[in-house]
Structures are given as structure tokens and as C-alpha cells.
Design a protein around this motif. Structure first.
Motif, mmCIF file in Angstrom:
data_model
loop_
_atom_site.group_PDB
_atom_site.id
_atom_site.type_symbol
_atom_site.label_atom_id
_atom_site.label_comp_id
_atom_site.label_asym_id
_atom_site.label_seq_id
_atom_site.Cartn_x
_atom_site.Cartn_y
_atom_site.Cartn_z
ATOM 1 N N VAL A 362 0.816 -1.212 0.000
ATOM 2 C CA VAL A 362 0.000 0.000 0.000
ATOM 3 C C VAL A 362 0.852 1.264 0.000
ATOM 4 O O VAL A 362 1.946 1.306 0.549
ATOM 5 N N LYS A 363 0.298 2.289 -0.632
ATOM 6 C CA LYS A 363 0.840 3.646 -0.615
ATOM 7 C C LYS A 363 -0.205 4.521 0.063
ATOM 8 O O LYS A 363 -1.353 4.608 -0.392
ATOM 9 N N VAL A 364 0.184 5.172 1.152
ATOM 10 C CA VAL A 364 -0.748 5.964 1.950
ATOM 11 C C VAL A 364 -0.324 7.425 1.896
ATOM 12 O O VAL A 364 0.812 7.765 2.248
ATOM 13 N N SER A 365 -1.215 8.287 1.475
ATOM 14 C CA SER A 365 -0.932 9.714 1.451
ATOM 15 C C SER A 365 -1.137 10.292 2.844
ATOM 16 O O SER A 365 -2.136 9.997 3.517
ATOM 17 N N ALA A 366 -0.172 11.116 3.278
ATOM 18 C CA ALA A 366 -0.302 11.841 4.542
ATOM 19 C C ALA A 366 -0.534 13.321 4.294
ATOM 20 O O ALA A 366 -0.364 14.142 5.194
ATOM 21 N N SER A 367 -0.937 13.680 3.098
ATOM 22 C CA SER A 367 -1.133 15.075 2.731
ATOM 23 C C SER A 367 -2.206 15.709 3.607
ATOM 24 O O SER A 367 -3.266 15.124 3.858
ATOM 25 N N GLY A 368 -1.911 16.926 4.074
ATOM 26 C CA GLY A 368 -2.876 17.640 4.892
ATOM 27 C C GLY A 368 -3.084 17.064 6.263
ATOM 28 O O GLY A 368 -4.052 17.409 6.953
ATOM 29 N N GLY A 369 -2.195 16.170 6.683
ATOM 30 C CA GLY A 369 -2.324 15.577 8.002
ATOM 31 C C GLY A 369 -3.373 14.500 8.104
ATOM 32 O O GLY A 369 -3.717 14.059 9.210
ATOM 33 N N THR A 370 -3.886 14.033 6.976
ATOM 34 C CA THR A 370 -4.895 12.968 6.957
ATOM 35 C C THR A 370 -4.358 11.781 6.181
ATOM 36 O O THR A 370 -3.832 11.942 5.078
ATOM 37 N N LEU A 371 -4.502 10.595 6.744
ATOM 38 C CA LEU A 371 -4.030 9.380 6.085
ATOM 39 C C LEU A 371 -5.136 8.783 5.221
ATOM 40 O O LEU A 371 -6.271 8.597 5.683
ATOM 41 N N GLN A 372 -4.798 8.473 3.975
ATOM 42 C CA GLN A 372 -5.725 7.752 3.105
ATOM 43 C C GLN A 372 -4.927 7.002 2.045
ATOM 44 O O GLN A 372 -3.849 7.445 1.632
ATOM 45 N N VAL A 373 -5.445 5.846 1.641
ATOM 46 C CA VAL A 373 -4.764 5.028 0.643
ATOM 47 C C VAL A 373 -4.800 5.748 -0.697
ATOM 48 O O VAL A 373 -5.869 6.103 -1.200
ATOM 49 N N ALA A 374 -3.614 5.981 -1.276
ATOM 50 C CA ALA A 374 -3.497 6.660 -2.561
ATOM 51 C C ALA A 374 -3.331 5.682 -3.707
ATOM 52 O O ALA A 374 -3.713 5.975 -4.846
ATOM 53 N N ASP A 375 -2.762 4.506 -3.433
ATOM 54 C CA ASP A 375 -2.536 3.501 -4.470
ATOM 55 C C ASP A 375 -2.165 2.205 -3.769
ATOM 56 O O ASP A 375 -1.866 2.186 -2.558
ATOM 57 N N TYR A 376 -2.162 1.119 -4.525
ATOM 58 C CA TYR A 376 -1.814 -0.173 -3.932
ATOM 59 C C TYR A 376 -1.530 -1.176 -5.040
ATOM 60 O O TYR A 376 -1.844 -0.950 -6.217
ATOM 61 N N PHE A 377 -0.938 -2.293 -4.642
ATOM 62 C CA PHE A 377 -0.818 -3.480 -5.495
ATOM 63 C C PHE A 377 -1.186 -4.697 -4.664
ATOM 64 O O PHE A 377 -0.798 -4.794 -3.495
#
Length: 580
Positions: A362-377
Motif C-alpha cells: 500500500v501507498k498511503v498519502s499523509a497530505s494535509g495531516g490525513t491518512l488515506q490510501v493513494a494507491d496499492y498493489f
């Protein structure tokens, strides 16, 4: 004067009656500073430019001295700091500033065991290191050691002197029992490698997660310790608690609940853009549990963000054999998930419909102080792999430097491998997601690590180093942004869990691969990075057991800094270097 030192100001005054003194900083009275001289606390860089003066008073009146201006000089260490697991947030495991250890002098005639630093428990965390740290007014090269007995130590690595030790246990508490699992024994305290921010606080802060219990409850806490004293900072420690929207394991009223007794922090802590990230694994596969990443402010230890990666399923923890969450310079976090629920039904953007990412890269974005999955394999056979406990979670993520492919284009890649014997290379900008009939991945090396990986890779100068269980340490050369399918390898094989390699080099010169063998006694190995068939040194070579240093410990990762190699055992950290 230097940052961290104290300054003393003195005044000479005369008068016909008794004199009194009041020192001022920037024209403001300093509480308690009422003597003829005044010594500041250890100064910070922000004190530069401050003015000091004294007001002298007697029965005839007062007079104010001329002011003196304090000028600070920052001390820039000339040595190497190792402040996080495997040296950097890409988790490459390479120290490219090592000038003392070379391929010519790392041999049993000139290199060996210098000392063994005894501690009070098993050392599962990688030791960390700060060069030329001022402790009580004296400069030391300091190695930090955390134990499963919930202790943190600071030692002078050059003399072996203990500088400080603190216990992270609360009043009336003990370390956790094993929770019925044999993975971390005989006690659970500090398992994950801490992280240091040398610029935080007055002297620098080491952040540590510790598990403990009392007669009625289990606790997970995040501590912030002063690197020079071990004192708790930032109002810590803070209890780690969390909920997340979902209907998965251990949920209630639409919220998945983090239960401290069910988890341990195995993967190393990550410091990224002012936040401390923790990730959580289970005790064996004892349900109920799910997959968590949590972020905490390094300024005040407040929890800033929480992500659950199997919120509507179960399992899917983050274990990684101690390897840390990896991150890129854009603020994205990468992890390998263990066996657990994966939703093979996808939404319109190709993401699992119920947001469950068991056994995924998994690739998790921490942009803006919020974690969310941005991409995965995830693999086409991920459900079968999870059901058979043949998952990615036993391995750690490593990011590769930007490479140029055969078309002349730059690509950003990451590698991961787990129990299925394959190495997966993903494009960080297009990881491939999930397809039920094939693996849409940048590169897959089928059977490259046939016995499975329970550990982490390392990188150096266009080579990726991996070791699978009961097999050899291998180097995969990179050409045109592709890993070779035919690796070079050591003559020796290594028992479970294999070895977790680290690299020392001076730029691209004198590349040495270091590895600790989990035997009794443990064995420290050094191989020529450009030719793994050439072993430079191992700790069994010297006569009379000169370099034997203790019983092996699984998942231990060698740390190299300033001419020394640090190797953890079940009750110590051995220090190797050039012999006197």
C-alpha cells in the motif's frame, strides 16, 4: 559560545552600603539571579543575540551595567547520526559516510569485538546513534538501546560508559506477558525501533513506543525522551488509543476499536514532516485484530490522524519483521500488509469496495495531516495466499533511488517480498492495483527468494540485497531500472529468519554488507558488496572465541556509524571496530 553550553556573566561593583544585584535578560528580570555573577541554563540557538545586564542597588540608589550580547555558534557534528531504522525513511540500510572501515582493514587481524554493552532484556529494536552529543557538558558519541524490559539506555560508544538509563514502566506496572504467542518472548516491552529528532526540544528527542500491564489492564504508550538525560518531555507519555469507522473485527456501534492488549508495535517508528507514525501488528494470528497506522504530533504528542486498513474485515496487520514504514519526499507512506481481508470487488477507481487491504502493498498519502490510501498493489491470488498465511507481511518495504529505464525515462520504484518467494517491484506512481487473473506490477521476480523473506532488503550502488530463510544472501543488480533475475550470492546459507543486511561505504567506495546470523553464539558477517562470494570477516574467525558476543536474536539489524558496528543480542549490544 556553542549551543548546549552555559555562559557566566560577572559584575564588579563598589559602594558604601550593602549591595544587591538583579540580572536581566533582554531588560526583563531573571528570577533568582541576584548574585554578583549569573550562569545561564544550557543555551539554545534561539538565545543568540540576547542581551544580559545587571542592576546594582544600595541605599543610595541603583545603577545598571552595560549590556553584554550572547552570540551562539551551532555545533555541527562531523560524525554520522543514525536516527531511524535502516538509516533513512526509504529504509535503504546504507551509511555512505563511513571512512574508517574499508575493505582492506575489515578482517580478523585488524577488526573485532571492542566491548559488549550489557542491558536488562532482549534487544529487538535496532540501536540508534548520535555523534558528538553534549551530555553534562562533555561531548560523546552515543548509542541508544531499547529493550523488551521497557528500558532505554544511552552509552558512550567509545568507552562503554553508561550515560543514562530510564524505565518506561508506570507505577505498579510490569512488562507485558507474551499474550500466548511465541513471536516475542519472554516479555514484551519496547519491540519497535524508536526514532530520533536531533533538532527537537532543547537537546533532541528520542520517541519510543512501550507496552506494559498492571493487574487489570494492558497499555501502549508513546514516550518522548530527552536524548541527553532520558527525561520525559512534552507532557508524555501518552496512551495510544484509537477508533475508526467500520464494522470489522472488534467493532462496536460502527467503530473499530483499538485494544492495546491485542497489539504490539513491531515495525519501526517513522518521523515524517513533524509527525510520528506508528503501525500495529497482532500477537501471532490471535483475533480479533485489524490493520492500523496512527500519527502523532512530534510537537506535543497529540494524536493527529488514524487509518485502519481492514476496517470492515479482519487481520491485515503491519509486522514487517521490524522493518519500518517507508516514506518518500512527497510525504507518502509505504507498507506491506499481512494476511487479512481483501475486497476482490473493486469500486470504479479500482480500489477495494469496503476499503480492506489485507496482503497488499500500500501507498498511503499523509497530505494535509490525513491518512488515506493513494494507491496499492495486490496479487491475483491474494485470497488464497491470505487463507494459507503466505502473505507479504513478513517482509519490509524499501524505496529505490530514482532510476532511468530503457527508454530514458526516470522511474520511482519500491520493492517488497514476503512469504510467497517472489520479489515485487512497483512503480510508486502506478502500483498496479488488483486484477483477478494477472499481476499488474512493474516487475515480478518469480521464485527469486524461494524460501520466503522474513526480513528487510538493503540497497547500495545499483544493487538490491535480499536473504530468504535457510538460504543465501543475494545481490540483484539493477540495469535499465530492472532487477536482474540471476543474483550473485554468498556461499553460506543462514537459518531462520535469514539475515537483515546493512551497508557501510564511503560514497560508492569500500562497500561492505553487514549481517548478523541468528545462532548461538551469534555471528557477525562482513561481505564485499561488489562480490558476495568474498567474505571479508566473521566473528568466528579469530582464535580463542575473541569476537564471540552472545546469543543470536531474530530480526536483528546491524547498525554502522563512525568506524563501529553495533550488533544486538538477547541481553546486550556488541560494539565492533578496528582493534587498538
Amino acid at each position: 559560545m556553542n549551543v548546549g553550553q552555559a555562559a557566566t556573566f560577572s559584575a564588579v561593583a563598589s559602594g558604601t552600603t550593602q549591595l544587591s544585584y538583579q540580572w536581566q535578560k533582554n531588560s526583563v528580570n531573571i528570577s533568582g539571579a541576584t548574585s554578583a555573577s549569573y550562569t545561564t541554563p544550557a543555551a539554545m540557538s534561539s538565545d543568540s543575540g540576547a542581551t544580559f545586564q545587571v542592576v546594582v542597588t544600595n541605599s543610595q540608589g541603583s545603577v545598571t551595567s552595560n549590556s553584554a550580547t550572547l552570540t551562539m555558534t551551532a555545533v555541527v557534528p562531523t560524525g554520522t547520526d543514525v536516527t531511524t531504522y535502516h538509516n533513512d525513511i526509504g529504509r535503504t540500510g546504507q551509511n555512505l559516510t563511513e571512512t574508517a572501515l574499508t575493505t582492506a582493514n575489515v578482517n580478523s587481524q585488524t577488526f573485532g569485538l571492542l566491548r559488549n554493552l550489557q542491558v536488562d532484556g532482549k534487544v529487538d529494536a535496532e540501536p540508534l546513534y548520535l555523534s558528538q552529543l553534549s551530555v553534562a557538558g562533555t561531548s560523546h558519541n552515543v548509542v541508544f538501546i531499547a529493550t523488551e524490559h521497557d528500558s532505554v539506555y544511552a552509552f558512550d560508544s567509545d568507552t562503554g560508559a553508561q550515560l543514562w538509563k530510564v524505565s518506561l514502566l508506570g507505577s505498579g506496572e510490569t512488562t507485558s506477558d507474551t499474550r500466548g504467542c511465541t513471536q516475542v518472548v519472554p516479555e514484551i516491552g519496547v519491540t519497535a525501533t524508536p526514532v530520533i529528532d536531533r533538532a527537537a526540544g532543547r537537546h533532541g528527542i528520542i520517541f519510543v513506543v512501550a507496552m506494559s500491564k498492571n493487574s487489570s489492564a494492558y497499555f501502549q504508550r508513546l514516550h518522548a525522551l530527552d536524548v541527553t538525560t532520558g527525561a520525559e518531555l512534552l507532557g508524555g507519555p501518552v496512551a495510544i488509543q484509537a477508533t475508526y469507522p467500520g464494522s470489522g473485527a472488534n467493532s462496536s456501534a460502527g467503530q473499530v476499536i483499538f485494544a492495546p492488549a491485542q497489539y504490539e508495535e513491531r515495525a519501526a517508528l517513522l518521523l515524517l514532516n513533524g509527525a510520528i507514525y506508528t503501525s500495529w501488528t497482532s500477537h501471532c494470528d490471535f483475533n480479533p485484530y485489524t490493520g492500523w497506522i496512527m500519527g502523532y504530533s512530534e510537537a506535543n504528542l497529540s494524536q493527529t490522524t488514524v487509518l485502519n486498513l481492514t476496517p470492515n474485515g479482519s487481520e491485515g496487520s503491519i509486522w514487517q519483521s521490524g522493518g519500518g514504514l517507508a516514506a518518500d519526499t512527497q510525504g507518502n507512506i509505504y507498507a506491506l500488509m499481512a494476511n487479512g481481508t481483501f475486497d476482490t470487488t473493486l469500486d470504479g477507481n479500482g480500489f477495494p469496495i469496503n476499503h480492506d487491504y489485507g496482503n497488499a502493498f500500500v501507498k498511503v498519502s499523509a497530505s494535509g495531516g490525513t491518512l488515506q490510501v493513494a494507491d496499492y498493489f495486490d496479487m491475483f491470488n491474494t485470497t488464497n495466499e491470505s487463507n494459507g498465511d503466505v502473505d507479504l507481511g513478513s517482509g519490509g518495504v524499501m524505496l529505490l533511488p530514482n532510476l532511468t529505464n530503457g527508454s530514458g525515462n526516470a522511474v520511482g520504484l519500491a520493492v517488497g517480498a514476503g512469504k510467497d518467494g517472489n520479489i515485487y517491484v512497483v512503480n510508486r506512481n502506478n502500483m498496479g492495483k488488483f486484477n483477478a487473473s494477472s499481476n499488474n506490477v512493474y516487475q515480478e521476480l518469480m521464485g527469486a527468494v524461494p524460501n520466503g523473506v522474513w526480513g528487510v532488503p538493503a540497497y547500495f550502488n545499483g544493487m538490491v540485497f535480499y536473504c530468504d530463510v535457510n538460504d543465501t544472501l543475494k545481490s540483484f543488480a539493477i540495469s535499465n531500472a530492472q532487477l536482474s533475475a540471476s543474483p550473485a550470492q554468498t556461499a553460506a546459507s543462514f537459518i531462520y529468519p535469514g539475515v537483515l543486511p546493512s551497508i557501510s561505504a564511503n560514497g560508492t567506495a569500500n562497500g561492505i554488507v553487514w549481517a548478523i546470523e541468528n545462532t548461538s553464539p551469534a555471528v557477525l558477517h562482513a561481505f564485499l558488496a561488489t562480490d558476495l562470494t568474498h567474505e571479508l570477516y566473521n566473528s568466528n574467525q579469530a582464535a580463542g572465541a575473541r569476537d564471540q558476543f552472545g546469543t543470536g536474536n531474530k530480526f536483528v539489524t546491524p547498525m554502522i556509524a563512525d568506524g563501529k558496528v553495533f550488533a544486538a543480542t538477547t541481553n546486550s549490544v556488541a560494539v565492533f571496530g578496528l582493534l587498538p
